[in-house]
Write a protein that holds these residues in place. Sequence first.
Motif, PDB file in Angstrom:
ATOM      1  N   THR A  92       0.848  -1.186   0.000  1.00 17.69           N
ATOM      2  CA  THR A  92       0.000   0.000   0.000  1.00 17.69           C
ATOM      3  C   THR A  92       0.888   1.242   0.000  1.00 17.69           C
ATOM      4  O   THR A  92       1.950   1.256   0.609  1.00 17.69           O
ATOM      5  CB  THR A  92      -0.880   0.058   1.257  1.00 17.69           C
ATOM      6  OG1 THR A  92      -0.048  -0.170   2.388  1.00 17.69           O
ATOM      7  CG2 THR A  92      -1.937  -1.024   1.209  1.00 17.69           C
ATOM      8  N   PRO A  95       0.102   6.636   3.479  1.00 16.50           N
ATOM      9  CA  PRO A  95      -1.239   7.229   3.606  1.00 16.50           C
ATOM     10  C   PRO A  95      -1.348   8.630   3.026  1.00 16.50           C
ATOM     11  O   PRO A  95      -2.376   8.991   2.459  1.00 16.50           O
ATOM     12  CB  PRO A  95      -1.499   7.245   5.111  1.00 16.50           C
ATOM     13  CG  PRO A  95      -0.353   6.591   5.762  1.00 16.50           C
ATOM     14  CD  PRO A  95       0.602   6.105   4.745  1.00 16.50           C
ATOM     15  N   GLU A  96      -0.260   9.408   3.134  1.00 15.27           N
ATOM     16  CA  GLU A  96      -0.379  10.780   2.628  1.00 15.27           C
ATOM     17  C   GLU A  96      -0.507  10.833   1.106  1.00 15.27           C
ATOM     18  O   GLU A  96      -0.922  11.841   0.549  1.00 15.27           O
ATOM     19  CB  GLU A  96       0.819  11.638   3.079  1.00 15.27           C
ATOM     20  CG  GLU A  96       2.182  11.034   2.796  1.00 15.27           C
ATOM     21  CD  GLU A  96       2.742  10.300   4.020  1.00 15.27           C
ATOM     22  OE1 GLU A  96       1.946   9.649   4.726  1.00 15.27           O
ATOM     23  OE2 GLU A  96       3.954  10.366   4.236  1.00 15.27           O
ATOM     24  N   ALA A  98      -2.258   8.467  -0.609  1.00 14.92           N
ATOM     25  CA  ALA A  98      -3.333   7.573  -1.037  1.00 14.92           C
ATOM     26  C   ALA A  98      -4.329   8.264  -1.957  1.00 14.92           C
ATOM     27  O   ALA A  98      -4.764   7.700  -2.964  1.00 14.92           O
ATOM     28  CB  ALA A  98      -4.047   6.998   0.183  1.00 14.92           C
ATOM     29  N   ASP A 287       0.031  -5.061   3.210  1.00 23.13           N
ATOM     30  CA  ASP A 287       0.819  -4.288   4.170  1.00 23.13           C
ATOM     31  C   ASP A 287       1.436  -5.215   5.222  1.00 23.13           C
ATOM     32  O   ASP A 287       1.416  -6.429   5.056  1.00 23.13           O
ATOM     33  CB  ASP A 287      -0.031  -3.197   4.814  1.00 23.13           C
ATOM     34  CG  ASP A 287      -1.208  -3.782   5.580  1.00 23.13           C
ATOM     35  OD1 ASP A 287      -2.124  -3.025   5.906  1.00 23.13           O
ATOM     36  OD2 ASP A 287      -1.209  -4.999   5.862  1.00 23.13           O
TER      37      ASP A 287
END
Lengths: 346, 353, 362
Positions: A92, A95-96, A98, A287
């Motif tokens: 993955t 997050p920043e 995504a 992940d």
Amino acid sequence: MVSSVSLARAGVPFPGAVAALSTLVLLVSAGCADSGQDAASDAGPTLDNCGIEVPAGEEPQRIFASYHNAIEMVHALGLGDRLVGTAFLDNTVLPEYAEAQEKAEYYESLPSKEELLRLKPDLVVSGYGSFTDDAFGSRADLAELGIRTWQFSSMCPAEDGLGQADLVPGEVTMDDVYADLEGLGELTGTGERADEVVAEMRSTIDGVQERLADTAERPRVGIISTGDDGYRVLGSNDIATDVIELAGGENVFDDISGRLTQVGAEELIACDPEVLLVLTCCGADVDESDADPEITEMLDDPALAGISAIEDERLHGFTFATSSASVRSAEAVEQVAGFLHPDLFE
Amino acid sequence: MKTRPRPDTATRRPVSSIGLARGNGSRAAGLAIALAALSGAVAASILIGAHPVSAAQVYTAFTDPTGSDTDRIVLHLRAPRTAVGLLAGLALGAAGTLVQAITRNPLGGPDILGVNAGAALTVVLAIAALDLVSFHGYVWFAFVGAAAAGVVVYAVGSLGQGGATPVKLALAGAAVTAMLGAVTSAVTLLDLTTLNEFRFWSVGSLGAADSAIAAGLLPFIAAGLVIAVALTRSMNALALGDTLASGLGARPHLVRGLGGAAAVLLAGAATAAAGPIGFVGLMAPHAARALVGADYRWILVWSAVIAATLLLAADVLARIMVRPEELQVGVVTALVGAPCFLYLIRRHTLVRL
Amino acid sequence: MAVHKTGPVRGDRYQVLPPDVRAVRAGGAALLLHVRALVLVCLFSAAALAAGVVSLGMGDYPVPLGEVVLALAGGGDPISAHVVTEMRLPRVASGAGVGAAFALAGAVFQRVVRNPLVSPDVIGINAGASAGAVLAITVLGGSTMFTVAGALIGAFASAALCYLVAYQGGVSGYRLVLVGIGVTALSSALTSYLLTRAELHDAQRASIWLTGSLANRSWSHAGVIAGALLVSVPVAVILARRLRLLELGDDMARTLGIGPDGARSALLGSGVVLAALATAAAGPIAFVALVAPQIVRRLLNESTAGLAASAACGAMLTVAADLAARSLFAPIELPVGVLTAVAGAPFLLVLLARANRIGRSG
């Protein structure tokens, strides 16, 4: 190349002529294949990348990124909105990134060359080998079509058009990552952002070094990928060794070279690591937690029960993306330091 | 316009005095030597490895385990591996003999019945569709797939008049293997994780299965071996051709059916335990034939022993050849076995099937 | 069978022609034309051409029909032109060439060995070529030329090794086949080993090659296979006449003064060269060598080798299969080898299910 003796033995009539003719055909075809090598070396600033001059005049607006490290580097430079397509995520994305990642077309493996052309990119950034004849074509080919290309400098093929052929990759260090960031930043007009990212990475690593300054402990670490019969390990000249050392540890597989070399269970027992990091790969939604079933299996395996890491239950999931040379490498140092010295890092 | 009929191997009688060992006395003596070699291979498999282990330590590991590293290695790594190698080797040798007897095809190893291809496809589907990425997850799928493919090949080979003749069986096997192989390729190319898992399974390895799996497969292997031994006389009759065989009281179709079933059981179990190891089951019967002639009562036993010895020896080599790295046993069996096989072909009279 | 006196007769020599065959004479030389075979050649070639034309218009990069024509004529948008003339056209050309080569090799083998099960792979060409190509892809970087050269060297090396080991004052078919098995096993082991050692992405590229794929073929590939056909086809055609005589049986052939073994070896050799070069250009595409000659055999009576018809049939099958492989699961592109295996295997089974004897020694 084709021995006329072997042809004669195979009963081919006029073996000498056949051998000569087929060699001639091959040479001529090779010659034809090479004729596209004239790169446009006219006016305008260029940047050197793996021995190829990449025109640096205009900022690219439509970027295609292949392989996880290239994708995240493009995001890190703030170019996420210029991405038209991405391919080959190992895990993955951070997050920043995504949201930006969702917007571009994603391919699980390299799309066909026609598909790439359909997306009309003007820059292709590749983390591993994409510029081979059976993938996107050589960089010279793409240059002729007006598409610029950028290859991670730590993974330069021996010649344009060749793939990631090394069974034993050369030395890859943090400096290679910084060089790529700066080069790509200059090419895309995001030099400032590149400098920021590099500075951030350096300061993260310096921070870790500071906290480790007083401790003499250097736990032995192994980074492995489990398989049916033995384990595939990250060896001495992989960036994993750098990361481990910066994180205050020692790579227990120091005498093995290469990335993902196969060793047996007995070797693992003999090396007796104190901490084990289990790699997870390959897919956009894979992940660290995907390592849990494998970790449980190792903890239950009676053969391995004597290993220090198993006794102390110091096994952790670790994404393949984090173990590779990329913008994550500074974070990797921090994460590994946390595993190795839990008392010093919360 | 008629062509001259080529010598029909079907009607040629097997000559039982061909082969290095002629006469039952020397064959028995030879078998004792072969068994000794097998024991040597078993011992080597337990004693040799990255971690040095002595015979005394092996003894204490079995009789009085204390939880030391050596005990663990012997009990949980080497012993299961040796057991799997022994079982798989015996099974492959016997299966190869059966297959060559019922198809009368020298190109035939156990995989000619589609066993390997069936196992591969079910393994790949299990990994891709059910996310079963560990060996323990898909081992029984492999067995079922192998068995199913064998049944399909036999069924298809029996279509049309004449039932399952050797030619039709061979063709059916080739066709089914190719088809299953194509679907397997398609699946692995569409899903990278599956490819990553599959490429390691497909070279074969003795270390993946543990004692529990070996114990689970043992009944199938035992059953297959029993049937094979019971069929040896009939296999001798079958080698004379269907007409003569029926005349002698053997029922060709029944023998082929039973033999095929036994071969599928044996090869399926071996493939499930150790992955597709392709060369051993093909070479061992030929080696046996070159050494003891054409009597299947001897060929079966010799073939099983030779196959097991080869497999275990190859595994030992695989573990120590490129230390600290490891090769896979399927690679070494071909690297070691093929030159031996070529030497045999070159030097000895070949007995035609 | 009626005896046709055709043309001037010298002494007592009568020309005996089977029905369907016409002789075309020019200045003392005669060319025997088998009418049915010729019709088949035209039909198959037309079908191949049609499939090829459709292929030119299909692909992930949208090129409208008008653009296709423009590109073929030399103009049009540069990227469209590149896609049509540098990507799709060589793919179609390679496909046709490779199909023809495989089919021809298969026809030669089947006629010489008189067994429909025999494909050129029996002496390990595919396995040797695969090992060589995978070596080139995983160790040497896998550019087109390295891969083609690797496959070629592998194919010829394994064929040569096979022949050398089997040669003991002559080559017995049985021994040759067994040696072929041994050599195949060696090559397969090497291939599997290399696949486990490679980076995953290289392993994927190698796996695609191993199924037989026409993706990303360039004019280099087409050149290689064109060269192969240029050299081997005349050889095979010239020897086809000898092949006919061979089929009169070894005795008859010997009476007529032609050494059957020499002619057999030469023919097999040309088949080996064709199969090796075709495999080098596109990987081992399954079943074309087996199926095309069988189709032709069923459509022609057996008085002719049907080599040209087999070649045309092979070309048609391959181009059509590639077209199907690209379009069936769009946008995912399957390698052509997957489709030929999935379609070819049932064909083989149909052959099986028929009660007729297959070939003469089935």
